[in-house]
Design a protein around this motif. Sequence first.
Motif, PDB file in Angstrom:
ATOM      1  N   PRO A  35       0.828  -1.213   0.000  1.00  0.00           N
ATOM      2  CA  PRO A  35       0.000   0.000   0.000  1.00  0.00           C
ATOM      3  C   PRO A  35       0.857   1.256   0.000  1.00  0.00           C
ATOM      4  O   PRO A  35       1.891   1.333   0.654  1.00  0.00           O
ATOM      5  CB  PRO A  35      -0.789  -0.123   1.313  1.00  0.00           C
ATOM      6  N   GLY A  36       0.434   2.250  -0.778  1.00  0.00           N
ATOM      7  CA  GLY A  36       1.121   3.529  -0.799  1.00  0.00           C
ATOM      8  C   GLY A  36       2.077   3.725  -1.957  1.00  0.00           C
ATOM      9  O   GLY A  36       2.528   4.842  -2.195  1.00  0.00           O
ATOM     10  N   LEU A  37       2.390   2.664  -2.706  1.00  0.00           N
ATOM     11  CA  LEU A  37       3.338   2.821  -3.814  1.00  0.00           C
ATOM     12  C   LEU A  37       2.645   3.282  -5.092  1.00  0.00           C
ATOM     13  O   LEU A  37       3.187   4.080  -5.848  1.00  0.00           O
ATOM     14  CB  LEU A  37       4.090   1.508  -4.066  1.00  0.00           C
ATOM     15  N   GLY A  38       1.466   2.771  -5.388  1.00  0.00           N
ATOM     16  CA  GLY A  38       0.730   3.232  -6.571  1.00  0.00           C
ATOM     17  C   GLY A  38       1.247   2.683  -7.877  1.00  0.00           C
ATOM     18  O   GLY A  38       1.131   3.334  -8.918  1.00  0.00           O
ATOM     19  N   TRP A  39       1.828   1.478  -7.843  1.00  0.00           N
ATOM     20  CA  TRP A  39       2.311   0.840  -9.056  1.00  0.00           C
ATOM     21  C   TRP A  39       1.421  -0.337  -9.428  1.00  0.00           C
ATOM     22  O   TRP A  39       0.771  -0.951  -8.584  1.00  0.00           O
ATOM     23  CB  TRP A  39       3.735   0.324  -8.866  1.00  0.00           C
ATOM     24  N   LYS A  40       1.421  -0.648 -10.728  1.00  0.00           N
ATOM     25  CA  LYS A  40       0.823  -1.888 -11.219  1.00  0.00           C
ATOM     26  C   LYS A  40       1.963  -2.855 -11.502  1.00  0.00           C
ATOM     27  O   LYS A  40       2.955  -2.489 -12.138  1.00  0.00           O
ATOM     28  CB  LYS A  40       0.005  -1.636 -12.491  1.00  0.00           C
ATOM     29  N   PHE A  41       1.807  -4.092 -11.053  1.00  0.00           N
ATOM     30  CA  PHE A  41       2.908  -5.053 -11.108  1.00  0.00           C
ATOM     31  C   PHE A  41       2.322  -6.416 -11.424  1.00  0.00           C
ATOM     32  O   PHE A  41       1.459  -6.911 -10.700  1.00  0.00           O
ATOM     33  CB  PHE A  41       3.617  -5.044  -9.744  1.00  0.00           C
ATOM     34  N   GLU A  42       2.766  -7.023 -12.533  1.00  0.00           N
ATOM     35  CA  GLU A  42       2.211  -8.312 -12.918  1.00  0.00           C
ATOM     36  C   GLU A  42       3.212  -9.098 -13.754  1.00  0.00           C
ATOM     37  O   GLU A  42       4.065  -8.536 -14.448  1.00  0.00           O
ATOM     38  CB  GLU A  42       0.912  -8.126 -13.702  1.00  0.00           C
ATOM     39  N   ALA A  43       3.101 -10.434 -13.671  1.00  0.00           N
ATOM     40  CA  ALA A  43       3.948 -11.319 -14.471  1.00  0.00           C
ATOM     41  C   ALA A  43       3.303 -11.564 -15.821  1.00  0.00           C
ATOM     42  O   ALA A  43       2.071 -11.520 -15.954  1.00  0.00           O
ATOM     43  CB  ALA A  43       4.167 -12.644 -13.743  1.00  0.00           C
ATOM     44  N   GLU A  44       4.128 -11.828 -16.854  1.00  0.00           N
ATOM     45  CA  GLU A  44       3.573 -12.096 -18.179  1.00  0.00           C
ATOM     46  C   GLU A  44       2.780 -13.390 -18.208  1.00  0.00           C
ATOM     47  O   GLU A  44       1.887 -13.565 -19.038  1.00  0.00           O
ATOM     48  CB  GLU A  44       4.697 -12.154 -19.210  1.00  0.00           C
ATOM     49  N   SER A  45       3.102 -14.314 -17.303  1.00  0.00           N
ATOM     50  CA  SER A  45       2.364 -15.574 -17.172  1.00  0.00           C
ATOM     51  C   SER A  45       2.135 -15.841 -15.694  1.00  0.00           C
ATOM     52  O   SER A  45       3.018 -15.576 -14.874  1.00  0.00           O
ATOM     53  CB  SER A  45       3.147 -16.745 -17.773  1.00  0.00           C
ATOM     54  N   SER A  46       0.979 -16.337 -15.355  1.00  0.00           N
ATOM     55  CA  SER A  46       0.711 -16.652 -13.952  1.00  0.00           C
ATOM     56  C   SER A  46       1.316 -17.998 -13.555  1.00  0.00           C
ATOM     57  O   SER A  46       1.565 -18.246 -12.363  1.00  0.00           O
ATOM     58  CB  SER A  46      -0.801 -16.680 -13.699  1.00  0.00           C
ATOM     59  N   GLU A  47       1.591 -18.861 -14.564  1.00  0.00           N
ATOM     60  CA  GLU A  47       2.144 -20.186 -14.267  1.00  0.00           C
ATOM     61  C   GLU A  47       2.761 -20.768 -15.538  1.00  0.00           C
ATOM     62  O   GLU A  47       2.232 -20.573 -16.641  1.00  0.00           O
ATOM     63  CB  GLU A  47       1.059 -21.124 -13.741  1.00  0.00           C
ATOM     64  N   ILE A  48       3.890 -21.434 -15.381  1.00  0.00           N
ATOM     65  CA  ILE A  48       4.492 -22.154 -16.503  1.00  0.00           C
ATOM     66  C   ILE A  48       4.898 -23.545 -16.038  1.00  0.00           C
ATOM     67  O   ILE A  48       5.045 -23.801 -14.842  1.00  0.00           O
ATOM     68  CB  ILE A  48       5.735 -21.437 -17.074  1.00  0.00           C
ATOM     69  N   LYS A  49       5.075 -24.435 -17.001  1.00  0.00           N
ATOM     70  CA  LYS A  49       5.603 -25.765 -16.717  1.00  0.00           C
ATOM     71  C   LYS A  49       6.996 -25.863 -17.345  1.00  0.00           C
ATOM     72  O   LYS A  49       7.226 -25.335 -18.437  1.00  0.00           O
ATOM     73  CB  LYS A  49       4.689 -26.849 -17.264  1.00  0.00           C
ATOM     74  N   LEU A  50       7.906 -26.514 -16.651  1.00  0.00           N
ATOM     75  CA  LEU A  50       9.265 -26.670 -17.166  1.00  0.00           C
ATOM     76  C   LEU A  50       9.860 -27.968 -16.643  1.00  0.00           C
ATOM     77  O   LEU A  50       9.393 -28.531 -15.648  1.00  0.00           O
ATOM     78  CB  LEU A  50      10.144 -25.496 -16.754  1.00  0.00           C
TER      79      LEU A  50
END
Length: 204
Positions: free
Chosen positions: A77-92
């Motif tokens: 809270p308080g930073l005001g950024w949007k932050f997300e991964a290009e994929s929520s899950e991968i298999k390897l």
Amino acid sequence: MDKPASAPQRPQNLGRTALICTGVVMGMTGLSFAAVPLYDMFCRATGFGGTPKIGTAAAGKILDRTMSVRFDANVAPGLGWKFEAESSEIKLRVGETKTVFYKITNRTDRPTTGIASYNIAPDKGAAFFVKIQCFCFTEHTLQPGESLEAPVVFYIDPEIADKRELDGLKAITLSYTYFASKSGQPLAQGGGNPVKDDAGKTNL
């Protein structure tokens, strides 16, 4: 006529005792300052406490075993950024090197600076999650509306196959949290003090 009583002699070892006590106090003070970085180094080397290991090269071998890696992105809270991964899950495959990008955007109307911390769940998987490159622990300053794509490069250590008790481990979650920061330290919400945990350790 009685001779005046002579002053009691100071024990010869008093100075030595004082010197030893001073040395002990200084040593304990030095250890207290060293405890946090030493603990952090231990965590990174062993994966203790959900901290991934740090690697400098690929694993060297790839196994047939397949696992999932989930990516969690949070903003304090308080930073005001949007932050997300290009994929929520991968298999390897275990031992296979992968790169996943995170996108960070400053949604405020002013330049702001943030720094990311991370954790691995479950803890038992952290010792086998090896990061080669990461954007964590590095301050980023973004202008209003500016975006940044930051990679994390990693693999799952093939040595996990030697731990029979981890045969049932099918997925690992890599979780990041961005905090507002100043001079390389994450700040508490609404204040100028570094975020610390219950033990007084700066939360990085």
